[in-house]
Design a protein around this motif. Structure first.
Motif, mmCIF file in Angstrom:
data_model
loop_
_atom_site.group_PDB
_atom_site.id
_atom_site.type_symbol
_atom_site.label_atom_id
_atom_site.label_comp_id
_atom_site.label_asym_id
_atom_site.label_seq_id
_atom_site.Cartn_x
_atom_site.Cartn_y
_atom_site.Cartn_z
ATOM 1 N N UNK A 1 0.916 -1.179 -0.132
ATOM 2 C CA UNK A 1 0.093 -0.076 -0.118
ATOM 3 C C UNK A 1 0.925 1.193 -0.143
ATOM 4 N N UNK A 2 1.839 1.257 0.649
ATOM 5 C CA UNK A 2 2.908 2.479 0.935
ATOM 6 C C UNK A 2 3.466 2.499 -0.664
ATOM 7 N N UNK A 3 3.917 1.511 -1.069
ATOM 8 C CA UNK A 3 4.425 1.901 -2.493
ATOM 9 C C UNK A 3 3.629 1.873 -3.664
ATOM 10 N N UNK A 4 2.508 1.650 -3.539
ATOM 11 C CA UNK A 4 1.475 1.938 -4.550
ATOM 12 C C UNK A 4 1.104 3.420 -4.556
ATOM 13 N N UNK A 5 0.973 3.862 -3.072
ATOM 14 C CA UNK A 5 0.547 5.171 -3.065
ATOM 15 C C UNK A 5 1.735 6.278 -3.591
ATOM 16 N N UNK B 1 -1.366 -0.645 -13.266
ATOM 17 C CA UNK B 1 -0.627 -0.001 -14.332
ATOM 18 C C UNK B 1 -0.642 1.402 -14.353
ATOM 19 N N UNK B 2 0.473 1.955 -14.126
ATOM 20 C CA UNK B 2 0.567 3.400 -14.172
ATOM 21 C C UNK B 2 1.621 3.834 -15.245
ATOM 22 N N UNK B 3 0.924 4.859 -16.193
ATOM 23 C CA UNK B 3 1.862 5.427 -17.433
ATOM 24 C C UNK B 3 2.206 4.237 -18.281
ATOM 25 N N UNK B 4 1.893 3.133 -18.251
ATOM 26 C CA UNK B 4 2.553 1.917 -19.164
ATOM 27 C C UNK B 4 3.793 2.059 -18.885
ATOM 28 N N UNK B 5 4.400 2.438 -17.903
ATOM 29 C CA UNK B 5 5.874 2.322 -17.597
ATOM 30 C C UNK B 5 6.025 1.723 -16.175
ATOM 31 N N UNK B 6 5.064 1.326 -15.599
ATOM 32 C CA UNK B 6 5.302 0.871 -14.044
ATOM 33 C C UNK B 6 4.031 -0.069 -13.742
ATOM 34 N N UNK B 7 4.267 -1.183 -13.051
ATOM 35 C CA UNK B 7 2.805 -2.069 -12.836
ATOM 36 C C UNK B 7 3.159 -2.890 -11.670
ATOM 37 N N UNK C 1 1.292 -11.103 -1.051
ATOM 38 C CA UNK C 1 2.455 -10.832 -1.742
ATOM 39 C C UNK C 1 1.914 -10.406 -3.394
ATOM 40 N N UNK C 2 2.871 -9.358 -3.914
ATOM 41 C CA UNK C 2 2.665 -8.845 -5.117
ATOM 42 C C UNK C 2 4.067 -8.627 -5.654
ATOM 43 N N UNK C 3 4.127 -8.021 -6.915
ATOM 44 C CA UNK C 3 5.400 -7.498 -7.550
ATOM 45 C C UNK C 3 5.153 -6.437 -8.259
ATOM 46 N N UNK C 4 6.242 -5.651 -8.164
ATOM 47 C CA UNK C 4 6.622 -4.438 -8.752
ATOM 48 C C UNK C 4 7.490 -4.454 -9.995
ATOM 49 N N UNK C 5 7.406 -3.838 -11.343
ATOM 50 C CA UNK C 5 7.818 -4.015 -12.377
ATOM 51 C C UNK C 5 7.799 -2.783 -13.264
ATOM 52 N N UNK C 6 8.888 -2.417 -13.838
ATOM 53 C CA UNK C 6 9.042 -1.265 -14.558
ATOM 54 C C UNK C 6 9.424 -1.645 -15.998
ATOM 55 N N UNK D 1 8.782 6.513 -12.805
ATOM 56 C CA UNK D 1 7.663 5.897 -12.217
ATOM 57 C C UNK D 1 8.124 4.801 -11.062
ATOM 58 N N UNK D 2 9.254 4.568 -10.746
ATOM 59 C CA UNK D 2 9.451 3.891 -9.846
ATOM 60 C C UNK D 2 9.395 4.488 -8.371
ATOM 61 N N UNK D 3 8.687 3.697 -7.457
ATOM 62 C CA UNK D 3 8.512 4.561 -6.200
ATOM 63 C C UNK D 3 10.110 4.664 -5.648
ATOM 64 N N UNK D 4 10.363 5.777 -5.056
ATOM 65 C CA UNK D 4 11.501 6.308 -4.400
ATOM 66 C C UNK D 4 12.260 5.316 -3.643
ATOM 67 N N UNK D 5 11.446 4.842 -2.451
ATOM 68 C CA UNK D 5 11.883 3.823 -1.342
ATOM 69 C C UNK D 5 11.747 2.462 -1.510
ATOM 70 N N UNK D 6 11.341 1.959 -2.803
ATOM 71 C CA UNK D 6 11.185 0.571 -3.253
ATOM 72 C C UNK D 6 12.543 0.088 -3.604
#
Length: 493
Positions: free
Chosen positions: A30-34, A138-144, A182-187, A219-224
């Motif tokens: 939730x923190x990284x999604x925000x 999906x955010x701006x087709x550069x991050x998901x 669990x989930x994943x973040x991808x750029x 588009x990558x979260x700064x703290x991830x």
């Protein structure tokens, strides 16, 4: 070398990710999604099984940027701050009905409906009794984000899974139990591919055409923290057969292929263990004198009476069948518990094979996820040339998950698992007070529960089976070649 995923067979596409990470438990998600949504410029697509506009994405003492922490308020605030931003929210239609009666949900939805750049649709494009189960952002087709966590109630928890955590509350203030997910973040290009999938889902639900977003990079979260740099990632899906839609069974085929590819170990976390085909694939490996060790982490019970009747009973039948084949002692099922002995609900959908494969998604190890519900999983496999050298990272993710469940330093867990092997290592480490893993014990099955499981009344294998004659159905109907033990068909005493 084992075969890599193959588009058109056991996956849809293989795309490059400039960066990727596995995110465990919803506090971090939730923190990284925000944070990721705060970077959005043009479009956010939220696709889920459920969505609750009342949940908080941060604890109050963590918010220092002026943006709201309640997601419904946050989305409204975000579009006012970004005049070019459009937000599209797609969720399962049947699940939406009960959510309309959650507190201020109707007010929030009416507010969104009046906004020209927030669009909400309910996805009814599925067979009877099926659900749209994917959890994608999906955010701006550069991050998901792609995984198993919905932005809804009951999901937030920390990796400590503390007893009586005061922050683990429903929006109405009532308490809910510990939850593991669990989930994943991808750029990069992978996110663009997931954007293609999200837009197809949107159009299939009657939302019309959306064009891709081009040229946005930040588009990558700064703290991830980034776990994987420049890897190729496979996307696998399930889609049910419909009059206007071909059946897609990539997820099922990929499970079977990944189980078959294991050399030393298979580690899985799943909400359910009720799939015949996955059990058959594991049975074949248990037959081998030098096959892999298999560890499955499940919740002690499914969430809700109906699911318990279907999934827990089917699990008992399948586990007993597998144990009868496990002459080499390589199969173990566990449940996580808090320090005070409260069951931790496992909602994560993870598969880690050796130090070669890490897979995270929305699919459970049950029949619905193989052929009836819509699902989406991602896989990083070192059999793909671009992923060479990622084995240490994959093994570290597995060891970190086990260390979380055992509440032990990951360095100690990694050392013992390397020395003793997966099953023996966990057995040695879990014998302690406090938060730990407990072994699965097969429950007594009454006649009704056994009949429900054997005939798959509540966990059909596909839309056509919903209306198939009961005498043609059954948990063991295709298992005659590997079930030879009459005690499996009797009520346990």
């Amino acid at each position: 070398m084992s075969k890599a995923p193959q588009p058109g067979k056991d996956c849809w596409r293989i795309e490059h990710a400039n960066a990727a990470s596995v995110i465990v438990d919803a506090e971090d998600y939730f923190r990284h999604a925000r944070a990721a949504m705060l970077k959005a410029q043009k479009r956010i697509m939220l696709i889920g099984w459920d969505f609750d506009a009342r949940i908080t994405l941060l604890r109050q003492d963590e918010a220092d940027d002026g943006a709201p922490i309640i997601i419904g308020d946050f989305i409204s605030w975000l579009v006012e701050q970004r005049p070019d931003l459009h937000i599209y929210l797609l969720r399962w239609d049947m699940g939406a009905i009960k959510s309309l009666f959650r507190g201020s949900t109707i007010v929030t939805l009416l507010k969104w409906m009046r906004h020209p750049r927030i669009t909400v649709k309910l996805d009814a494009h599925h067979p009877p009794a099926a659900s749209h189960h994917q959890k994608i952002v999906v955010i701006d087709d550069c991050f998901a984000f792609c995984g198993g966590i919905d932005m809804t109630g009951d999901r937030w928890d920390t990796r400590h899974h503390r007893d009586d955590d005061p922050a683990r509350r429903h929006p109405d203030g009532s308490y809910y139990g510990p939850w593991h997910d669990a989930t994943t973040a991808l750029k990069g290009p992978f996110a663009a591919a997931l954007g293609d999938h999200a837009r197809a889902r949107w159009k299939g639900a009657g939302g019309g055409d959306l064009t891709p977003i081009k040229g946005i990079q930040d588009c990558w979260p700064d703290d991830l923290a980034v776990q994987f740099h420049d890897v190729d990632v496979a996307i696998a899906r399930t889609a049910p057969k419909m009059d206007d839609q071909a059946e897609v069974t990539e997820i099922e085929q990929l499970y079977c292929n990944q189980i078959a590819a294991a050399k030393h170990s298979i580690y899985a976390e799943s909400q359910y263990f009720a799939s015949r085909r996955i059990a058959e694939a594991m049975a074949r490996r248990l037959d081998e004198p030098d096959g892999p060790q298999i560890v499955i982490v499940n919740p002690e019970q499914a969430d809700g009476w109906l699911e318990q009747q279907a999934m827990d009973t089917a699990r008992a039948r399948l586990v007993e069948a597998l144990r009868a084949r496990d002459v080499h002692g390589r199969l173990a099922l566990y449940h996580p518990f808090t320090a005070r002995g409260v069951p931790i609900y496992v909602h994560a959908k993870i598969l880690i094979v050796d130090d070669r494969i890490v897979r995270v998604g929305s699919s459970n190890m049950n029949n619905r996820s193989m052929r009836l519900d819509t699902e989406c999983d991602m896989t990083i496999d070192t059999a793909l040339a671009a992923n060479a050298g990622q084995g240490d990272t994959i093994r570290a993710i597995r060891d970190d998950l086990i260390a979380e469940h055992l509440d032990l330093p990951v360095e100690r867990v990694a050392k013992i698992l390397a020395e003793r092997g997966l099953v023996a290592g966990i057995e040695e480490l879990r014998d302690k007070p406090g938060r730990t893993l407990r072994a699965y014990v097969t429950p007594n099955l009454n006649d009704v529960q056994a009949w429900l499981a054997d005939n798959e009344i509540l966990d059909p294998e596909g839309p056509e089976e919903m209306f198939e004659a009961i005498e043609k159905r059954g948990l063991f109907r295709r298992m005659g070649h590997w079930v030879r033990h009459p005690h499996l068909h009797r009520r346990k005493r």
